[in-house]
Design a protein around this motif. Structure first.
Motif, mmCIF file in Angstrom:
data_model
loop_
_atom_site.group_PDB
_atom_site.id
_atom_site.type_symbol
_atom_site.label_atom_id
_atom_site.label_comp_id
_atom_site.label_asym_id
_atom_site.label_seq_id
_atom_site.Cartn_x
_atom_site.Cartn_y
_atom_site.Cartn_z
ATOM 1 N N TRP A 258 0.824 -1.212 0.000
ATOM 2 C CA TRP A 258 0.000 0.000 0.000
ATOM 3 C C TRP A 258 0.857 1.259 0.000
ATOM 4 O O TRP A 258 0.631 2.185 -0.784
ATOM 5 N N THR A 286 -8.453 -8.134 -2.638
ATOM 6 C CA THR A 286 -9.462 -7.448 -3.432
ATOM 7 C C THR A 286 -8.812 -6.898 -4.705
ATOM 8 O O THR A 286 -7.592 -7.005 -4.905
ATOM 9 N N GLU A 288 -8.405 -3.820 -5.277
ATOM 10 C CA GLU A 288 -7.495 -2.766 -4.812
ATOM 11 C C GLU A 288 -6.152 -3.356 -4.423
ATOM 12 O O GLU A 288 -5.089 -2.788 -4.714
ATOM 13 N N ASP A 289 -6.174 -4.513 -3.745
ATOM 14 C CA ASP A 289 -4.929 -5.189 -3.386
ATOM 15 C C ASP A 289 -4.172 -5.617 -4.633
ATOM 16 O O ASP A 289 -2.935 -5.526 -4.693
ATOM 17 N N ASP A 291 -4.215 -4.186 -7.503
ATOM 18 C CA ASP A 291 -3.619 -2.982 -8.069
ATOM 19 C C ASP A 291 -2.307 -2.651 -7.351
ATOM 20 O O ASP A 291 -1.328 -2.232 -7.981
ATOM 21 N N CYS A 292 -2.296 -2.839 -6.034
ATOM 22 C CA CYS A 292 -1.081 -2.589 -5.255
ATOM 23 C C CYS A 292 0.027 -3.579 -5.627
ATOM 24 O O CYS A 292 1.204 -3.217 -5.712
ATOM 25 N N TYR A 324 -14.612 -2.299 -5.098
ATOM 26 C CA TYR A 324 -13.496 -1.429 -5.465
ATOM 27 C C TYR A 324 -14.020 -0.287 -6.336
ATOM 28 O O TYR A 324 -14.830 -0.505 -7.245
#
Length: 441
Positions: A258, A286, A288-289, A291-292, A324
């Motif tokens: 993150w 998720t 979002e994870d 993407d990280c 997300y």
């Protein structure tokens, strides 16, 4: 084991323990429901009757009450006189302090200055300290008296000052700091090969903490970073990754992903030139994870990475997948993964983000040989001792469905094999270097 046995009245649960044993364990299993007084009597009696010439390992789980300080000093002095090489002192045991007893939670002075036959701690190779007060220069004094010490574990200890670890010999350092009791550390260990850290982030950035945490870790080969919080601005994970950029094996947590993704920094990108094995400890998985993870690949390129492990929470630990915010997630096809051969995802459930990552790796990595997907441990749990036929059939159907779905995906590597199994079927032939995740803290 050879030698006399202890009378049952002294160590009833350990009647098989030999009085000449070189490994002496007075841990949590032994303590059970005994009172501190009963434990103190048992330890004292055993050491008094011990007939061996050597004690290699001594493990003591005990309470930090002031009243037992003389006994603790005597026990440690005795085992050091027996040439102990592995000393594990755990003072996390709770006790009834309603009568005004004080917690010592600190080194007895004799532990630092002890010199028996001019040998002191000269034989000690492994030291583990739990819930001990390290205020002052006590720890460094102790390390200085251990010329052969190559493994050190500090578990939830406390200190009013920054802790200094300086040693020419130390090779492995495990540091668990989940109780906010140590807020700074200074490490100068030119021969350190393995660094394991779990706890609050104490590796600050220059703006908040100008003191360098890592003075000399030039020989470091593997590092494990698992943070339990990242809410403060001084929690500079980018600097931490930069300091560890030369390692060959690296385990990082979700907070690291993150922070590297969110904050801009002049140190980025950070080239992990030597990295051969990467493990990602995910709090959730998720979009979002994902993407990280993709951004970590971009911002911390690892051109010679060979093994990738992704540890996803099982059903019991996993949080609900939050929606997300819709934005385009671009697969990082531009990154160099041309040496990646093995990928293993633990607690794989086939969710959208997990499937997206699998598809990317299959389409991107032309050197891939094995992609191993292991189901969650919780999926094996049943009210019955043995899974019912319906549970087994459901599990097999789920695996077959995923196999069918994945087999139809395009693969960059003609040699890539996709293996899917339940948690109980994993033969553990493929495991990361770091397998302890400190979930108990």
């Amino acid at each position: 084991m050879a030698g006399n046995k202890l009378p049952g009245s002294i160590l009833e649960p350990f009647q098989s323990l030999s009085l000449s044993s070189t490994t002496v364990e007075f841990g949590k299993d032994f303590a059970g429901n005994k009172t501190p007084e009963e434990i103190a009597e048992a330890v004292g009696q055993f050491l008094h009757l011990h007939t061996g010439y050597k004690i290699d390992k001594f493990h003591l789980y005990f309470c930090p009450s002031e009243k037992f300080l003389p006994e603790i000093e005597n026990w440690v002095a005795y085992v050091i006189g027996k040439g102990v090489e592995n000393l594990n002192l755990d003072f996390s045991m709770e006790f009834d302090s309603r009568q005004g007893e004080e917690y010592i939670l600190s080194f007895p002075k004799s532990l630092i200055n002890l010199s028996l036959s001019d040998s002191g701690f000269s034989t000690l190779r492994s030291l583990s300290l739990s819930y001990v007060n390290l205020t002052g220069n006590k720890l460094q004094q102790l390390i200085s008296n251990c010329p052969l010490l190559d493994a050190l574990s500090i578990i939830n200890c406390s200190s009013e000052d920054s802790v200094t670890i300086s040693s020419q010999r130390l090779q492995k350092f495990t540091f668990v700091n989940s109780n906010w009791e140590i807020l700074g550390i200074n490490i100068s260990t030119p021969n350190l090969e393995s660094f394991i850290y779990h706890g609050i982030h104490i590796f600050g950035e220059e703006e908040f903490d100008p003191e360098e945490c890592f003075v000399d870790i030039s020989s470091l080969s593997d590092a494990f970073i698992s943070a339990v919080d990242s809410s403060e601005p001084e929690h500079d994970f980018i600097k931490l990754v930069y300091d560890l950029r030369h390692v060959k094996v690296l385990t990082v947590c979700t907070y690291t992903l993150w922070r590297v993704t969110i904050y801009e920094d002049e140190k980025l990108p950070i080239l992990l030139q030597n990295l051969k094995e990467l493990q990602l400890l995910m709090c959730t998985m998720t979009m979002e994870d994902l993407d990280c993870i993709y951004n970590f690949f971009r911002l911390c390129p690892s051109p010679f990475l060979e093994k990738l492990f992704i540890h996803i929470p099982d059903f019991a630990q996993d949080m609900l997948e939050e929606p997300y915010v819709k934005q385009e997630i671009r697969d990082p096809f531009e990154v160099n993964l041309n040496h990646l051969k093995v990928v293993k995802m633990s607690n794989f459930k086939g969710r959208d983000a997990e499937m997206r990552l699998v598809k990317f790796l299959l389409q991107k990595v032309y050197t891939l040989e094995f992609l191993v997907l292991v189901g969650p441990k919780s999926a094996n749990k049943s009210l019955d001792a043995e899974p019912s036929s319906s549970v087994q059939e459901s599990a097999h159907k789920r695996i077959n469905d995923m196999c069918a779905q994945l087999s139809s995906l395009p693969k960059a590597s003609s040699q890539a094999r996709v293996l899917i199994c339940e948690h109980s079927e994993d033969d553990m032939s493929l495991t990361p270097t770091h397998t302890r995740y400190f979930e108990e803290y």
